[in-house]
Design a protein around this motif. Structure first.
Motif, mmCIF file in Angstrom:
data_model
loop_
_atom_site.group_PDB
_atom_site.id
_atom_site.type_symbol
_atom_site.label_atom_id
_atom_site.label_comp_id
_atom_site.label_asym_id
_atom_site.label_seq_id
_atom_site.Cartn_x
_atom_site.Cartn_y
_atom_site.Cartn_z
ATOM 1 N N PRO A 1 11.439 4.845 5.444
ATOM 2 C CA PRO A 1 10.950 4.854 6.834
ATOM 3 C C PRO A 1 11.754 5.822 7.694
ATOM 4 N N PRO A 2 11.104 6.471 8.658
ATOM 5 C CA PRO A 2 11.853 7.309 9.612
ATOM 6 C C PRO A 2 12.768 6.444 10.476
ATOM 7 N N ASP A 3 13.847 7.041 10.951
ATOM 8 C CA ASP A 3 14.787 6.293 11.796
ATOM 9 C C ASP A 3 14.088 5.777 13.053
ATOM 10 N N GLY A 4 14.425 4.556 13.440
ATOM 11 C CA GLY A 4 13.897 3.969 14.659
ATOM 12 C C GLY A 4 12.626 3.175 14.492
ATOM 13 N N VAL A 5 11.962 3.285 13.346
ATOM 14 C CA VAL A 5 10.736 2.511 13.129
ATOM 15 C C VAL A 5 11.089 1.025 13.050
#
Length: 339
Positions: free
Chosen positions: A282-286
Motif C-alpha cells: 500500500p502507498p504511505d498514508g492509506v
C-alpha cells in the motif's frame, strides 16, 4: 420497606431552646465603650483614605482577566459524555446502599451520605434482606443546570415477597450538584423511585457500517499485522510497539488475560480495497478500518468471542495499527461520507 419521617423531639419543660445564632453578647463599661468607639471611628477613616490605593494595587496585580458573558452570549454547554459520568456513578452506589438499607442507625447513616434527609427518617424492615448484585446507569437525562435524572438497572438478589429475586429492576434517582459545575460533589434530591424499564432498553442490534464479514486471508498483510498486534496486546507475546504507527500510544493488557488469540472474521469499513489488492504494497498514508472478530483462549476461558474495531495506516510498505477505536462505526448518514 416502609418509610416515615421522624418527629422532632421537644425538650422537657415544653419550651424550645433559644437558637444558637453564632453571636455572643458581653457587658462593657462606659469608658471602655468610648475607647472602642474611637478605635472604630479612626479605623473607618483609615479605610476611606486607603481604599483607592488598595483598589489600584488590586487592579495592577491581576494577571488573568475574568471573561464576563455579554447579554447576547449563551452559556457554553458541557459535553454530556463527561458531565454524565459523575451523577451516573453516584446514583449507582446510592441505589446499592438504598436496596440493602434497613431500620438500623448504621444503615440510616450510610444512606445519609447520599441523601442527607435520611437522618430524619425511619422505616420498618431488616436490612440486608435484598442486595443489588450489580447496578448500572442505563439512562441519564439533564433536567436543568446541575440537576440530573438517572435511571439505574439493578439486579436484586435475596428474599422477595413476590418471588422475583434475581431479576433486573429499575430505579429513577434525582441527583443534584452541590457546587459550581459539580466540582464539589453530588447529593440525592429524594429517595429512589422504582420505575418500569426505559423505552428502547430491549432494542434491536444496530446496523454497522462495514461490509460482509469473511475469513481472514493469509495473503493480506493487514491480517498479519492484526494477528501480531492482538497477540502482543492480549497474550503478551511479542513487542506491541512494532505494530503501532508513530504517535499511537497503546499498552498491552496486564496481566495477559489469554494464552492464545485467533482471528475468526474480518469486515471492511466502506468499500474496502478491490479484490486482489490486499496483497499489494500500500502507498504511505492509506487507511483501512476493520471490524475484527476474535476468540480468546485462557487458563479458565476457552473460545471467548470478542470484536475489535481497528484502524490501520500504511507506512514503508506495511500496515500499522493507527488506533484501537472506541466503538465500531454505525451505519448512519454521518458515516456515508466515510465510505
Amino acid at each position: 420497606m416502609k418509610w416515615r419521617r421522624k418527629e422532632k423531639q421537644t425538650p422537657p419543660g415544653g419550651e424550645s431552646p433559644q437558637p444558637d445564632t453564632g453571636w455572643a453578647t458581653t457587658s462593657m463599661s462606659t469608658g471602655a465603650m468610648a475607647n472602642w468607639t474611637a478605635v472604630v471611628r479612626w479605623g473607618a477613616w483609615g479605610l476611606l483614605l486607603t481604599g483607592p490605593l488598595l483598589g489600584g494595587l488590586a487592579l495592577s496585580s491581576t494577571t488573568q482577566p475574568v471573561a464576563v458573558p455579554t447579554r447576547d452570549e449563551a452559556p457554553r454547554a458541557q459535553p454530556a459524555s463527561s458531565d454524565a459520568v459523575a451523577p451516573a456513578g453516584f446514583a449507582e452506589v446510592y441505589v446499592a446502599a438504598y436496596v440493602k438499607a434497613g431500620d438500623s442507625d448504621a444503615d440510616a447513616q450510610e444512606l445519609a451520605a447520599f441523601y442527607p434527609a435520611a437522618r430524619s427518617m425511619s422505616w420498618s424492615g431488616g436490612g440486608g434482606a435484598e442486595r443489588a448484585e450489580s447496578a448500572s446507569a442505563v439512562q441519564v437525562r439533564q433536567v436543568s443546570a446541575g440537576y440530573w435524572s438517572v435511571t439505574i438497572a439493578a439486579r436484586i438478589t435475596g428474599s422477595s415477597k413476590n418471588g422475583d429475586g434475581g431479576r433486573v429492576r429499575y430505579f429513577q434517582v434525582p441527583v443534584r450538584a452541590t457546587g459550581a459545575r459539580g466540582t464539589s460533589g453530588w447529593t440525592a434530591a429524594a429517595l429512589p423511585a422504582e420505575v418500569a424499564a426505559p423505552t428502547g432498553s430491549k432494542g434491536v442490534t444496530p446496523e454497522l457500517s462495514y461490509g460482509s464479514a469473511h475469513a481472514p486471508l493469509d495473503s493480506d498483510p493487514a491480517v498479519q499485522t492484526v494477528r501480531g498486534f492482538l497477540a502482543a496486546y492480549l497474550t503478551g507475546r511479542g513487542e506491541l510497539d512494532r505494530y503501532l504507527s508513530p504517535g499511537t500510544a497503546l499498552h498491552a493488557v496486564r496481566p495477559a488475560p489469554y494464552t492464545a488469540v485467533t482471528v475468526t472474521q474480518i469486515a471492511e469499513h466502506g468499500h474496502g480495497p478491490a479484490e486482489g489488492a490486499e496483497a499489494q504494497v500500500p502507498p504511505d498514508g492509506v487507511q483501512r478500518r476493520l471490524l475484527v472478530d476474535v476468540q480468546g483462549d485462557g487458563k479458565y476461558t476457552g473460545g471467548r468471542p470478542m470484536t475489535y474495531a481497528i484502524e490501520l495506516r500504511a507506512r514503508d510498505g506495511r500496515w500499522e495499527v493507527a488506533a484501537l477505536e472506541a466503538a465500531p462505526a454505525l451505519a448512519t448518514s454521518s458515516n456515508s461520507s466515510d465510505s
